[in-house]
Write a protein that holds these residues in place. Sequence first.
Motif, PDB file in Angstrom:
ATOM      1  N   GLN A  51      93.146  11.257  89.073  1.00 53.67           N
ATOM      2  CA  GLN A  51      93.877  12.119  88.374  1.00 53.67           C
ATOM      3  C   GLN A  51      93.372  12.663  87.072  1.00 53.67           C
ATOM      4  OE1 GLN A  51      97.087   8.632  88.090  1.00 53.67           O
ATOM      5  NE2 GLN A  51      98.376   9.980  89.099  1.00 53.67           N
ATOM      6  N   GLN A  52      92.748  11.829  86.450  1.00 48.72           N
ATOM      7  CA  GLN A  52      92.065  12.600  85.130  1.00 48.72           C
ATOM      8  C   GLN A  52      91.162  13.704  85.461  1.00 48.72           C
ATOM      9  OE1 GLN A  52      90.116   9.220  83.429  1.00 48.72           O
ATOM     10  NE2 GLN A  52      91.989   8.574  82.426  1.00 48.72           N
ATOM     11  N   ARG A  55      93.330  16.768  86.453  1.00 54.40           N
ATOM     12  CA  ARG A  55      93.896  17.219  85.603  1.00 54.40           C
ATOM     13  C   ARG A  55      92.917  18.197  84.615  1.00 54.40           C
ATOM     14  NH1 ARG A  55      97.383  12.252  85.353  1.00 54.40           N
ATOM     15  NH2 ARG A  55      99.135  13.031  86.164  1.00 54.40           N
ATOM     16  N   GLU A  59      93.786  22.044  84.280  1.00 56.01           N
ATOM     17  CA  GLU A  59      94.477  22.060  82.894  1.00 56.01           C
ATOM     18  C   GLU A  59      95.135  23.326  82.445  1.00 56.01           C
ATOM     19  OE1 GLU A  59      92.423  20.494  79.433  1.00 56.01           O
ATOM     20  OE2 GLU A  59      90.686  21.620  79.848  1.00 56.01           O
ATOM     21  N   HIS A  65     100.516  20.509  89.650  1.00 56.90           N
ATOM     22  CA  HIS A  65     100.670  19.193  89.006  1.00 56.90           C
ATOM     23  C   HIS A  65     100.059  18.216  90.035  1.00 56.90           C
ATOM     24  CE1 HIS A  65     104.234  21.286  86.940  1.00 56.90           C
ATOM     25  NE2 HIS A  65     104.204  22.074  87.969  1.00 56.90           N
TER      26      HIS A  65
END
Length: 153
Positions: A51-52, A55, A59, A65
């Motif tokens: 997830q990081q 993202r 970003e 999303h």
Amino acid sequence: MNIALFPGSFDPVTKAHVDIVKRSVGLFDKIYIGIGVNSSKTSFLSIEKRQQMLRSVFEHEPKIHIIAYEGLTVDFCRSIDANYMIRGIRTVSDFEYEKGIAQMNHTLAPDVESIFIVSKPGYSALSSTIVREIMRHNGDVSQFIPKEALAFL
């Protein structure tokens, strides 16, 4: 609103994944990148790390999303009001595999349409599985992974 889900393991995310997402952004109002949790598989990276990583890669794209999910992908589509499921196709065998899944998904959820995006020729051999194998043997994967993701490996 046209909402799509791009499901996968993203273990790790590759430049091929990024290319499919970037080429899909103009087609939809919102795209969820769904990290599927498969309890029967051992992952290379944790869900949190994936997830990081995603993202970080996306970003600057407000339409995208990142979310993890468990269970049937079509059920998850319904839970996020996604009418479309994006799938990347690299090879003929990918098409055959994805076609079968799309047909089953259509039976389970006729309101969710599968959209196939054919990979660019330079990415047809690129997969997370191959990247993981290179990483296991301490090889350099920097040419296969988005630069924003390298810090998470």
